[in-house]
Motif scaffolding. Structure first.
Motif, PDB file in Angstrom:
ATOM      1  N   ILE A   1       0.839  -1.196   0.000  1.00 52.07           N
ATOM      2  CA  ILE A   1       0.000   0.000   0.000  1.00 52.07           C
ATOM      3  C   ILE A   1       0.878   1.252   0.000  1.00 52.07           C
ATOM      4  N   GLY A   2       0.483   2.236  -0.758  1.00 50.75           N
ATOM      5  CA  GLY A   2       1.227   3.496  -0.797  1.00 50.75           C
ATOM      6  C   GLY A   2       1.371   4.102   0.596  1.00 50.75           C
ATOM      7  N   GLU A   3       2.507   4.758   0.811  1.00 50.96           N
ATOM      8  CA  GLU A   3       2.890   5.276   2.124  1.00 50.96           C
ATOM      9  C   GLU A   3       1.809   6.152   2.769  1.00 50.96           C
ATOM     10  N   LEU A   4       1.116   6.921   1.938  1.00 50.32           N
ATOM     11  CA  LEU A   4       0.102   7.845   2.454  1.00 50.32           C
ATOM     12  C   LEU A   4      -1.086   7.119   3.068  1.00 50.32           C
ATOM     13  N   ARG A   5      -1.305   5.874   2.624  1.00 46.98           N
ATOM     14  CA  ARG A   5      -2.495   5.132   3.054  1.00 46.98           C
ATOM     15  C   ARG A   5      -2.183   3.994   4.027  1.00 46.98           C
ATOM     16  N   VAL A   6      -0.893   3.722   4.222  1.00 42.99           N
ATOM     17  CA  VAL A   6      -0.523   2.493   4.917  1.00 42.99           C
ATOM     18  C   VAL A   6      -0.917   2.487   6.408  1.00 42.99           C
ATOM     19  N   ALA A   7      -0.891   3.639   7.049  1.00 42.51           N
ATOM     20  CA  ALA A   7      -1.234   3.685   8.482  1.00 42.51           C
ATOM     21  C   ALA A   7      -2.704   3.325   8.693  1.00 42.51           C
TER      22      ALA A   7
ATOM     23  N   SER B   1       3.854  -6.030   6.779  1.00 35.50           N
ATOM     24  CA  SER B   1       2.576  -5.874   6.067  1.00 35.50           C
ATOM     25  C   SER B   1       1.831  -7.195   5.972  1.00 35.50           C
ATOM     26  N   VAL B   2       2.012  -8.033   6.986  1.00 37.39           N
ATOM     27  CA  VAL B   2       1.432  -9.381   6.969  1.00 37.39           C
ATOM     28  C   VAL B   2       0.585  -9.631   8.220  1.00 37.39           C
TER      29      VAL B   2
ATOM     30  N   GLU C   1     -12.025   1.157   0.341  1.00 38.16           N
ATOM     31  CA  GLU C   1     -12.240   2.606   0.531  1.00 38.16           C
ATOM     32  C   GLU C   1     -10.919   3.327   0.810  1.00 38.16           C
ATOM     33  N   ILE C   2      -9.997   2.618   1.446  1.00 34.41           N
ATOM     34  CA  ILE C   2      -8.688   3.205   1.764  1.00 34.41           C
ATOM     35  C   ILE C   2      -7.751   3.163   0.550  1.00 34.41           C
ATOM     36  N   MET C   3      -7.822   2.048  -0.202  1.00 31.51           N
ATOM     37  CA  MET C   3      -6.858   1.783  -1.266  1.00 31.51           C
ATOM     38  C   MET C   3      -7.000   2.671  -2.492  1.00 31.51           C
TER      39      MET C   3
ATOM     40  N   TYR D   1      -2.858   1.311  -7.740  1.00 23.30           N
ATOM     41  CA  TYR D   1      -1.478   1.193  -7.249  1.00 23.30           C
ATOM     42  C   TYR D   1      -1.323   0.186  -6.118  1.00 23.30           C
ATOM     43  N   ASP D   2      -2.326   0.055  -5.291  1.00 23.66           N
ATOM     44  CA  ASP D   2      -2.209  -0.781  -4.094  1.00 23.66           C
ATOM     45  C   ASP D   2      -2.695  -2.203  -4.359  1.00 23.66           C
TER      46      ASP D   2
END
Lengths: 87, 87
Positions: free
Chosen positions: B9-15, B31-32, B51-53, B57-58
């Protein structure tokens, strides 16, 4: 047996680990591989992986299923293995 | 059913994705995630994940095993889930 391998490796070592895993398995996501492999070949791969890894910081997790058919796979979003073909 | 979930997942969405997955599963590496989950709960999680992804890209890959005992796990190096307990 069928395995899914995921690693979390320091940036300095990740290129070598990627190269190693791709010799034995199919790359399906950033740090995720899967494929049919024998116990002997897996041991060989992990022995080489240990030489690359910093065992205090890095990790590899291997999920093993005796039969591939016992493991269903679902992908949401981009399927990276399609990209892999072009590398 | 028992699942292993890995995301890229892109850095902006990973949290946000980490927070979501930890509500449903056990965090075992960067990420597991893994854990026992019902089909209904998995669908709910994936619906929220979409909704997050950024679906261009993710990616999330879900490996499903009907029985936990059909899936063996081996860890080489650091077991992150031990760290997770302190977060």
């Amino acid at each position: 047996m069928y395995v899914v391998v995921v690693y979390d490796i320091g940036e300095l070592r990740v290129a070598r680990m990627l190269k190693l895993c791709r010799k034995y398995l199919n790359w399906i996501q950033n740090s995720v591989f899967e494929g049919e492999i024998t116990e002997v070949k897996l041991k060989e791969m992990l022995s080489k992986a240990r030489e690359i890894m910093d065992l205090d910081y890095d990790s590899i997790i291997i999920f093993k299923s005796r039969e591939h058919k016992w493991l269903d796979k679902q992908i949401v979003g981009v399927a990276r293995s399609q990209i892999d073909n072009f590398l």
